[in-house]
Every structure is written in structure tokens, then in C-alpha cells.
Scaffold this motif. Structure first.
Motif, mmCIF file in Angstrom:
data_model
loop_
_atom_site.group_PDB
_atom_site.id
_atom_site.type_symbol
_atom_site.label_atom_id
_atom_site.label_comp_id
_atom_site.label_asym_id
_atom_site.label_seq_id
_atom_site.Cartn_x
_atom_site.Cartn_y
_atom_site.Cartn_z
ATOM 1 N N VAL A 123 0.844 -1.200 0.000
ATOM 2 C CA VAL A 123 0.000 0.000 0.000
ATOM 3 C C VAL A 123 0.880 1.250 0.000
ATOM 4 O O VAL A 123 0.633 2.207 -0.754
ATOM 5 N N LEU A 124 1.906 1.246 0.850
ATOM 6 C CA LEU A 124 2.801 2.394 0.909
ATOM 7 C C LEU A 124 3.563 2.579 -0.397
ATOM 8 O O LEU A 124 3.719 3.707 -0.882
ATOM 9 N N LEU A 125 4.030 1.469 -0.980
ATOM 10 C CA LEU A 125 4.733 1.556 -2.263
ATOM 11 C C LEU A 125 3.803 2.084 -3.347
ATOM 12 O O LEU A 125 4.175 2.960 -4.143
ATOM 13 N N SER A 126 2.578 1.557 -3.381
ATOM 14 C CA SER A 126 1.616 1.989 -4.400
ATOM 15 C C SER A 126 1.285 3.468 -4.245
ATOM 16 O O SER A 126 1.165 4.199 -5.239
ATOM 17 N N THR A 127 1.137 3.917 -2.998
ATOM 18 C CA THR A 127 0.854 5.329 -2.753
ATOM 19 C C THR A 127 2.025 6.197 -3.191
ATOM 20 O O THR A 127 1.844 7.250 -3.821
ATOM 21 N N PHE A 128 3.246 5.739 -2.870
ATOM 22 C CA PHE A 128 4.436 6.499 -3.263
ATOM 23 C C PHE A 128 4.524 6.639 -4.776
ATOM 24 O O PHE A 128 4.823 7.721 -5.305
ATOM 25 N N VAL A 129 4.265 5.554 -5.483
ATOM 26 C CA VAL A 129 4.294 5.617 -6.944
ATOM 27 C C VAL A 129 3.218 6.568 -7.455
ATOM 28 O O VAL A 129 3.468 7.404 -8.333
ATOM 29 N N ALA A 130 2.014 6.453 -6.910
ATOM 30 C CA ALA A 130 0.905 7.297 -7.377
ATOM 31 C C ALA A 130 1.200 8.776 -7.175
ATOM 32 O O ALA A 130 0.916 9.606 -8.054
ATOM 33 N N VAL A 131 1.779 9.138 -6.021
ATOM 34 C CA VAL A 131 2.004 10.558 -5.752
ATOM 35 C C VAL A 131 3.205 11.103 -6.515
ATOM 36 O O VAL A 131 3.458 12.313 -6.466
ATOM 37 N N CYS A 132 3.929 10.250 -7.225
ATOM 38 C CA CYS A 132 4.875 10.782 -8.216
ATOM 39 C C CYS A 132 4.101 11.600 -9.247
ATOM 40 O O CYS A 132 4.605 12.595 -9.778
ATOM 41 N N GLY A 133 2.862 11.166 -9.530
ATOM 42 C CA GLY A 133 1.998 11.945 -10.409
ATOM 43 C C GLY A 133 1.626 13.276 -9.793
ATOM 44 O O GLY A 133 1.571 14.305 -10.478
ATOM 45 N N GLY B 63 7.342 2.907 -12.008
ATOM 46 C CA GLY B 63 6.720 2.423 -10.781
ATOM 47 C C GLY B 63 5.397 1.714 -11.014
ATOM 48 O O GLY B 63 5.056 0.761 -10.296
ATOM 49 N N LEU B 64 4.636 2.138 -12.023
ATOM 50 C CA LEU B 64 3.350 1.511 -12.310
ATOM 51 C C LEU B 64 3.483 0.035 -12.677
ATOM 52 O O LEU B 64 2.512 -0.732 -12.554
ATOM 53 N N CYS B 65 4.660 -0.379 -13.109
ATOM 54 C CA CYS B 65 4.875 -1.783 -13.473
ATOM 55 C C CYS B 65 4.910 -2.687 -12.242
ATOM 56 O O CYS B 65 4.797 -3.912 -12.374
ATOM 57 N N PHE B 66 5.075 -2.119 -11.057
ATOM 58 C CA PHE B 66 5.291 -2.914 -9.854
ATOM 59 C C PHE B 66 4.144 -2.839 -8.852
ATOM 60 O O PHE B 66 4.237 -3.420 -7.771
ATOM 61 N N ILE B 67 3.087 -2.129 -9.183
ATOM 62 C CA ILE B 67 1.980 -1.993 -8.244
ATOM 63 C C ILE B 67 0.691 -2.523 -8.876
ATOM 64 O O ILE B 67 0.568 -2.547 -10.103
#
Length: 487
Positions: free
Chosen positions: A51-61, A219-223
Motif C-alpha cells: 500500500v505504501l509503495l503503491s501510494t508512493f508511486v501514485a504521488v509521483c503523479g 513504478g506503475l509496473c510494480f503496483i
């Protein structure tokens, strides 16, 4: 049960049941309330690493969003000099990001529903990369404007898709905390643009804008995709796999999975809302509050003052706008964090009222500085008043008028109209941003003190609007908020 348990996919907030059919209320409401109380006491046992990794990737946007918004402030003089742009041409360049964002926001709902949350973020990132590349290679106003428009369209989609994705993947006990990272990263991105723009060229700054975009694509490839979207489109096996990946392979996801499926089934049974339905008596006050807050947020002039900070300081008599711009950038992040902390402590109404009072004071001081300069009075105090006024303005806006309207907007609309009202409110916000950013330089040429006093008057009207129409939503259920609005 699922409506109470789950917070709306578009905002992460709980939604009222008052507009559902009465038999459903009678059969499910008591059990749902008991279930919420039990779940509030239950500790989430699953792994939160993904969840934390996915959030981190998303907020790169979100970071990419901020870098785009903050780009024009430190680059105005350099771009105009290098490409020989008039004030009108640069104003068009600066404002095109909001035009693109309006179109992106309008398209974002359909895009995210059709190709998924990750798919929408990929599309938006592609637009941002294309836009930054066009800006970097531009030799004249046409390619510069096209680049700005494409980045605007990209962040328009991002402004919708990223908060939805975070809300849909987060466990309920972390959803509020994780949702705040979206606004925080936008502010950090803008601050980084301000700081980098003071030490590197405008072309290099455009190239730097590619970094969060490329990081996001990788990052989207890993979440995983949003489990709730997968459930909505009927991809059951992928839904189970995504939910288990987010909660941990040893976590029991059967209860949450059942609630998501129940919620999805209930959502699909609700009547589709048409635009004109928003003006029914039971919705019109919510629409007035949501739209009114967005008008107030933009009318105080944030996109004019924010986009052209450096030029404002220079016009006030500073030899360089870099010091003020750096101070502006350094203030935004901690004050946005402070606003997030205060939101659930002080309440929405007091925070936004104090914020509007601060923007009024900041605009008045800056306007007074320009007035004194025009009258050749107390010239030694002019730069001090200008810098103090702008910094007070930014500080006040960051703790209240920036984040609070979005929070209130997510709380005041019933579930089955939230998609339509959300699009309307976002459109109004970006339209206001365009009007302010495009007219700011022209207004400053007409009358610098008059422009700032005009924004001060808008701040005063904001205080009156909040006092008269906006309810306090802190600590209330969505049903209580709806009852308060419709009483």
C-alpha cells in the motif's frame, strides 16, 4: 452495509444513504452501523508495504502536477527574453496549463472508468512527457504553447485519477493519512520547481519535469490495479489477486472482498444522475457550497500570485525575485502539513476563515507596497511590505484555502451524484484558475495596487460566504452533514 463501510471511490470519504430507496435503508442501516463500530476497533493485520509503495508511486503523479504548476513563476523573464515573447504571449503560455487541465478533468472520469486507474495515470503521464519535451525543444511560442497545453491535459487527468487510486487501495485506518500525501506532493513539486528555477535554465527545468513522469511510468509496473475498479468491471480473479497483494498474502481478505463486491452491486443499482438533476432542491445547496468554495479559492488570486511570484517581487522594487521565490517555496510545504494537522482539530470553518483573513491581510500589504511605490512614498519600505505581504498570503492560503475546499467538497455530496458534481466542481476550479492566471499580468499593468485590493475584496467575500452558507463538517457523519445542509 458496504456503503457505510466503504468510502466513496472518488473522494475517499463516507457517503450518505439518504438518497437510497427506503427499503434498503431499513434493512441494512442498523447492521451497517454496528459493523462500522466493530471495524473502527479492529486493527488491520495485513501488510501495508505494498500500500505504501503503491501510494508512493501514485504521488509521483502529484509531484509531476506540482512541477508543472510551479514552472512559470521562476521562468517568465528568461523565456520572454530567449524567445522574444510579448507579455500577452507569455500570459497565454502560463494560462494554457489550466485550459488543458480543464479538458483533462472533464475526460478523466471516462478515462479512469474505461481503462482503469493505472491506465489513466499512464495516459496522463504520456501527455506530460510529450508536453515537457515540446517545451524543452521549443523555438517559438507555438511549440511552447502546445507543450504547456499537453502538460495541462496530463495533470488534469492526474488531479482526478491519483486521489481515486489512493482512496481505493488504502485500508480504512490509513486512508485519511495517505490521502493527504496527494496535496503535500503537489506543494512539494511546485516548491522544487521554484527552487530549481532560480538556479537552472528554463529548458533544463523543463527537462527536470520528465523525472517524476518517468519514475511514475516505471513504478506503475510494480503496483497492482485498484481492486475496486477490477470488481466494478467484473474481473474477479484479478480483483482477488490485487486485494491480496495489497493486504499481504497471510491476511484474511474475505470480509473486505465481500464488502467491496456488495458496494459495487449497490452502486450499479443506483439511478444514473443527469446534470440537470443537480439543481433539484435537495442538491442545490450542496452544489452552491461546492462551486462557491472553488470560486472563492481562485478569486483570491492564488494562480496569479503563485504563477508570477518572481515578477511580482521585481515589480515591487526588489533587484531580484529569487530570494522571495525561494522563501515562498520553503514556506509552502510545512504550512500545508500544518493545515492537514489542524483540519481535524480546529474544524473546517475556522480554518478557512482564518486563512481568508490572512490572504486579505497579505493582499492589502502587497497592494499598499505598490501604492506607496506609485506615489514615491516610503520607498525603503516598499520591498519589505511586498515580500511580507506575499509570504503572509502564501502562508495563509496554504493552511486553509488551498486544501479545505477540496475536503468539504468530498463531504457534502451524496454518493449517486458525486461523479457529476465532482466533474462540475473540478471544471469550475480549473476555469477560475485559467481566468486568474491569464488576466493577472493585464490587471497588474492596469493597476498593481488595484489588482491586489481586488483580491483582498475577494478574500473578504470568502469570509462572508463561509459564515453564511458553509456548514462545519468536522466530526459529523455524512448523514448528519446532509441533514445540516438540507435543514
Amino acid at each position: 452495509m458496504a456503503i457505510e463501510q466503504y468510502r466513496d471511490v472518488e473522494s475517499g470519504e463516507a457517503n450518505g444513504l439518504q438518497d437510497l430507496q427506503e427499503p434498503f435503508i431499513q434493512e441494512g442501516k442498523v447492521a451497517a452501523c454496528k459493523n462500522v463500530e466493530a471495524d473502527n476497533e479492529r486493527v488491520e493485520n495485513g501488510s501495508i508495504g505494498m500500500v505504501l509503495l503503491s501510494t508512493f508511486v501514485a504521488v509521483c503523479g502529484s509531484f509531476a502536477f506540482g512541477t508543472c504548476v510551479g514552472y512559470s513563476a521562476p521562468t517568465q523573464s528568461a523565456i520572454r527574453e530567449d524567445l522574444n515573447l510579448s507579455l500577452s504571449e507569455f500570459s497565454m503560455f502560463g494560462s494554457l496549463v489550466t485550459i488543458g487541465a480543464m479538458l483533462g478533468a472533464l475526460a478523466s472520469g471516462r478515462i479512469t472508468d474505461f481503462i482503469g486507474r493505472k491506465g489513466a495515470v499512464r495516459v496522463s503521464t504520456g501527455f506530460c512527457i510529450t508536453g515537457w519535451s515540446a517545451v524543452f525543444f521549443s523555438k517559438g511560442s507555438y511549440s511552447l504553447d502546445m507543450g504547456r497545453f499537453f502538460t495541462g491535459f496530463g495533470i488534469g487527468v492526474i488531479s482526478y485519477a491519483v486521489p481515486i487510486y489512493i482512496a481505493e487501495i488504502a485500508p480504512k485506518n490509513l486512508r485519511g493519512a495517505l490521502a493527504t500525501t496527494n496535496q503535500l506532493m503537489i506543494v512539494i513539486g511546485a516548491s522544487v520547481s521554484f527552487l530549481l528555477g532560480s538556479v537552472i535554465t528554463w529548458r533544463t527545468l523543463a527537462l527536470a519535469g520528465l523525472v517524476p513522469c518517468i519514475s511514475l511510468l516505471v513504478g506503475l509496473c510494480f503496483i497492482p490495479e485498484s481492486p475496486r475498479w477490477l470488481a466494478k468491471v467484473g474481473r474477479g480473479k484479478e480483483f482477488q489477486a490485487a486485494l491480496r497483494k495489497l493486504r499481504g498474502k497471510d491476511a484474511d481478505v474475505s470480509h473486505e472482498a465481500a464488502e467491496i463486491l456488495d458496494y459495487t452491486e449497490t452502486l450499479q443499482s443506483l439511478p444514473k444522475t443527469k446534470f440537470l438533476d443537480l439543481f433539484q432542491s435537495k442538491h442545490v445547496r450542496s452544489v452552491v457550497i461546492g462551486v462557491g468554495l472553488m470560486v472563492c479559492q481562485q478569486a483570491v488570486g492564488i494562480n496569479g500570485i503563485g504563477f508570477y511570484t518572481a515578477e511580482t517581487f521585481v515589480a515591487a522594487g526588489l533587484s531580484s525575485g529569487k530570494i522571495g521565490t525561494i522563501a515562498y517555496a520553503c514556506m509552502q510545504v510545512p504550512l500545508t502539513v500544518l493545515g492537514a494537522i489542524l483540519m481535524d482539530k480546529s474544524g473546517r470553518r475556522p480554518l478557512i476563515t482564518i486563512s481568508a483573513s490572512g490572504t486579505l491581510l497579505g493582499c492589502f500589504l502587497t497592494g499598499a507596497a505598490f501604492f506607496l511605490k506609485g506615489q514615491n512614498l516610503l520607498l525603503g519600505w516598499v520591498p519589505v511590505l511586498a515580500v511580507a505581504g506575499v509570504l503572509i498570503y502564501i502562508a495563509a492560503f496554504s493552511i486553509g484555502l488551498g486544501p479545505v475546499p477540496w475536503v468539504i467538497m468530498s463531504e457534502i455530496f451524496p454518493i449517486h451524484v458525486k461523479g457529476t458534481t465532482g466533474s462540475l466542481v473540478v471544471l469550475v476550479n480549473w476555469l477560475g484558475a485559467w481566468v486568474v492566471s491569464y488576466t493577472f499580468n493585464f490587471l497588474m499593468s492596469w493597476s498593481s495596487p488595484g489588482t491586489l485590493f481586488l483580491y483582498a475584496a475577494a478574500s473578504l467575500l470568502t469570509i462572508l460566504f463561509v459564515a453564511k452558507l458553509v456548514p462545519e463538517t468536522k466530526g459529523k457523519t455524512l448523514e448528519e452533514i446532509q441533514a445540516c445542509i438540507n435543514s
